[in-house]
Write a protein that holds these residues in place. Structure first.
Motif, PDB file in Angstrom:
ATOM      1  N   HIS A  96       0.842  -1.184   0.000  1.00  0.00           N
ATOM      2  CA  HIS A  96       0.000   0.000   0.000  1.00  0.00           C
ATOM      3  C   HIS A  96       0.885   1.244   0.000  1.00  0.00           C
ATOM      4  O   HIS A  96       1.809   1.356   0.793  1.00  0.00           O
ATOM      5  CB  HIS A  96      -0.913  -0.005   1.223  1.00  0.00           C
ATOM      6  N   PRO A  97       0.622   2.202  -0.896  1.00  0.00           N
ATOM      7  CA  PRO A  97       1.494   3.376  -0.974  1.00  0.00           C
ATOM      8  C   PRO A  97       1.381   4.306   0.228  1.00  0.00           C
ATOM      9  O   PRO A  97       2.275   5.097   0.487  1.00  0.00           O
ATOM     10  CB  PRO A  97       1.027   4.075  -2.252  1.00  0.00           C
ATOM     11  N   ALA A  98       0.293   4.208   0.975  1.00  0.00           N
ATOM     12  CA  ALA A  98       0.096   5.131   2.093  1.00  0.00           C
ATOM     13  C   ALA A  98       0.673   4.610   3.405  1.00  0.00           C
ATOM     14  O   ALA A  98       0.853   5.378   4.336  1.00  0.00           O
ATOM     15  CB  ALA A  98      -1.388   5.406   2.275  1.00  0.00           C
ATOM     16  N   GLY A  99       0.941   3.330   3.495  1.00  0.00           N
ATOM     17  CA  GLY A  99       1.429   2.777   4.747  1.00  0.00           C
ATOM     18  C   GLY A  99       2.559   1.799   4.565  1.00  0.00           C
ATOM     19  O   GLY A  99       2.719   1.205   3.500  1.00  0.00           O
ATOM     20  N   MET A 100       3.366   1.658   5.625  1.00  0.00           N
ATOM     21  CA  MET A 100       4.520   0.753   5.578  1.00  0.00           C
ATOM     22  C   MET A 100       4.534  -0.126   6.815  1.00  0.00           C
ATOM     23  O   MET A 100       4.189   0.329   7.907  1.00  0.00           O
ATOM     24  CB  MET A 100       5.817   1.551   5.556  1.00  0.00           C
ATOM     25  N   ILE A 150      -0.416   2.287  13.285  1.00  0.00           N
ATOM     26  CA  ILE A 150      -1.825   1.913  13.267  1.00  0.00           C
ATOM     27  C   ILE A 150      -1.891   0.402  13.368  1.00  0.00           C
ATOM     28  O   ILE A 150      -1.291  -0.304  12.559  1.00  0.00           O
ATOM     29  CB  ILE A 150      -2.503   2.392  11.978  1.00  0.00           C
ATOM     30  N   ARG A 151      -2.604  -0.098  14.353  1.00  0.00           N
ATOM     31  CA  ARG A 151      -2.686  -1.543  14.592  1.00  0.00           C
ATOM     32  C   ARG A 151      -3.951  -2.099  13.942  1.00  0.00           C
ATOM     33  O   ARG A 151      -5.050  -1.683  14.249  1.00  0.00           O
ATOM     34  CB  ARG A 151      -2.692  -1.830  16.084  1.00  0.00           C
ATOM     35  N   PHE A 152      -3.759  -3.067  13.029  1.00  0.00           N
ATOM     36  CA  PHE A 152      -4.879  -3.733  12.388  1.00  0.00           C
ATOM     37  C   PHE A 152      -5.254  -5.019  13.106  1.00  0.00           C
ATOM     38  O   PHE A 152      -6.410  -5.402  13.129  1.00  0.00           O
ATOM     39  CB  PHE A 152      -4.557  -4.047  10.921  1.00  0.00           C
ATOM     40  N   LEU A 173      -3.322  -8.109  16.129  1.00  0.00           N
ATOM     41  CA  LEU A 173      -2.282  -8.297  17.134  1.00  0.00           C
ATOM     42  C   LEU A 173      -0.886  -8.249  16.532  1.00  0.00           C
ATOM     43  O   LEU A 173       0.038  -7.719  17.134  1.00  0.00           O
ATOM     44  CB  LEU A 173      -2.500  -9.631  17.856  1.00  0.00           C
ATOM     45  N   ARG A 174      -0.733  -8.763  15.315  1.00  0.00           N
ATOM     46  CA  ARG A 174       0.590  -8.845  14.697  1.00  0.00           C
ATOM     47  C   ARG A 174       0.733  -8.016  13.429  1.00  0.00           C
ATOM     48  O   ARG A 174       1.703  -8.180  12.699  1.00  0.00           O
ATOM     49  CB  ARG A 174       0.895 -10.304  14.382  1.00  0.00           C
ATOM     50  N   CYS A 175      -0.219  -7.147  13.146  1.00  0.00           N
ATOM     51  CA  CYS A 175      -0.164  -6.387  11.913  1.00  0.00           C
ATOM     52  C   CYS A 175      -0.319  -4.903  12.210  1.00  0.00           C
ATOM     53  O   CYS A 175      -1.385  -4.453  12.635  1.00  0.00           O
ATOM     54  CB  CYS A 175      -1.262  -6.856  10.963  1.00  0.00           C
ATOM     55  N   VAL A 176       0.761  -4.144  12.002  1.00  0.00           N
ATOM     56  CA  VAL A 176       0.742  -2.694  12.173  1.00  0.00           C
ATOM     57  C   VAL A 176       1.353  -2.040  10.939  1.00  0.00           C
ATOM     58  O   VAL A 176       2.167  -2.644  10.243  1.00  0.00           O
ATOM     59  CB  VAL A 176       1.508  -2.226  13.437  1.00  0.00           C
ATOM     60  N   ILE A 177       0.918  -0.809  10.669  1.00  0.00           N
ATOM     61  CA  ILE A 177       1.538  -0.034   9.595  1.00  0.00           C
ATOM     62  C   ILE A 177       1.818   1.370  10.101  1.00  0.00           C
ATOM     63  O   ILE A 177       1.206   1.843  11.059  1.00  0.00           O
ATOM     64  CB  ILE A 177       0.677   0.030   8.312  1.00  0.00           C
ATOM     65  N   PHE A 178       2.763   1.999   9.450  1.00  0.00           N
ATOM     66  CA  PHE A 178       3.100   3.391   9.710  1.00  0.00           C
ATOM     67  C   PHE A 178       2.679   4.179   8.479  1.00  0.00           C
ATOM     68  O   PHE A 178       3.166   3.898   7.381  1.00  0.00           O
ATOM     69  CB  PHE A 178       4.604   3.554   9.927  1.00  0.00           C
ATOM     70  N   PRO A 179       1.795   5.169   8.621  1.00  0.00           N
ATOM     71  CA  PRO A 179       1.424   5.982   7.463  1.00  0.00           C
ATOM     72  C   PRO A 179       2.632   6.762   6.945  1.00  0.00           C
ATOM     73  O   PRO A 179       3.364   7.381   7.710  1.00  0.00           O
ATOM     74  CB  PRO A 179       0.363   6.931   8.016  1.00  0.00           C
ATOM     75  N   LYS A 180       2.845   6.715   5.643  1.00  0.00           N
ATOM     76  CA  LYS A 180       4.000   7.375   5.034  1.00  0.00           C
ATOM     77  C   LYS A 180       3.949   8.884   5.238  1.00  0.00           C
ATOM     78  O   LYS A 180       4.969   9.508   5.514  1.00  0.00           O
ATOM     79  CB  LYS A 180       4.065   7.040   3.551  1.00  0.00           C
ATOM     80  N   THR A 181       2.779   9.469   5.145  1.00  0.00           N
ATOM     81  CA  THR A 181       2.663  10.921   5.307  1.00  0.00           C
ATOM     82  C   THR A 181       3.042  11.358   6.709  1.00  0.00           C
ATOM     83  O   THR A 181       3.655  12.415   6.893  1.00  0.00           O
ATOM     84  CB  THR A 181       1.235  11.391   5.000  1.00  0.00           C
ATOM     85  N   VAL A 182       2.721  10.546   7.702  1.00  0.00           N
ATOM     86  CA  VAL A 182       3.060  10.881   9.089  1.00  0.00           C
ATOM     87  C   VAL A 182       4.567  10.758   9.312  1.00  0.00           C
ATOM     88  O   VAL A 182       5.172  11.588   9.995  1.00  0.00           O
ATOM     89  CB  VAL A 182       2.269   9.984  10.074  1.00  0.00           C
ATOM     90  N   LEU A 183       5.184   9.751   8.712  1.00  0.00           N
ATOM     91  CA  LEU A 183       6.638   9.618   8.808  1.00  0.00           C
ATOM     92  C   LEU A 183       7.331  10.799   8.130  1.00  0.00           C
ATOM     93  O   LEU A 183       8.322  11.325   8.644  1.00  0.00           O
ATOM     94  CB  LEU A 183       7.104   8.299   8.191  1.00  0.00           C
TER      95      LEU A 183
END
Length: 96
Positions: A34-38, A68-70, A72-82
């Motif tokens: 996903h381009p918005a999250g990593m 952002i936690r989806f 228990l084991r899946c989180v992403i960091f929004p690229k715009t926030v980084l």
């Protein structure tokens, strides 16, 4: 009667096991690409730090964005926030 399976199918694993080649399970592929999250490893690579340092920043730096936690084991960091975090840190460094 000709069997419908081939020798290759008989020798295949009963389930797909991604090897350590960077393959991502299908259920997580849309999150990883996903381009918005990593994912954490991608976020660390994007920032030029190790995953250990990423988790250290989460724990110790109150300005560092929380993932952002989806599940228990899946989180992403929004690229715009980084990106905004990097801009703020660069501005703070320029003031010093």
């Amino acid at each position: 009667m000709v069997p419908k399976h081939t020798v290759k199918q008989l020798n295949a694993a009963p389930f797909d096991v991604p090897e350590k080649t960077g393959q991502v399970p299908k259920q997580h592929a849309r999150l990883v690409n996903h381009p918005a999250g990593m994912r954490p490893a991608q976020a660390a690579q994007y920032l030029g730090i190790s995953r250990w340092k990423l988790y250290q920043l989460i724990a110790e730096d109150p300005d560092f964005p929380r993932p952002i936690r989806f599940s228990l084991r899946c989180v992403i960091f929004p690229k715009t926030v980084l990106d905004s975090y990097l801009v703020v840190k660069q501005a703070q460094e320029a003031e010093l």
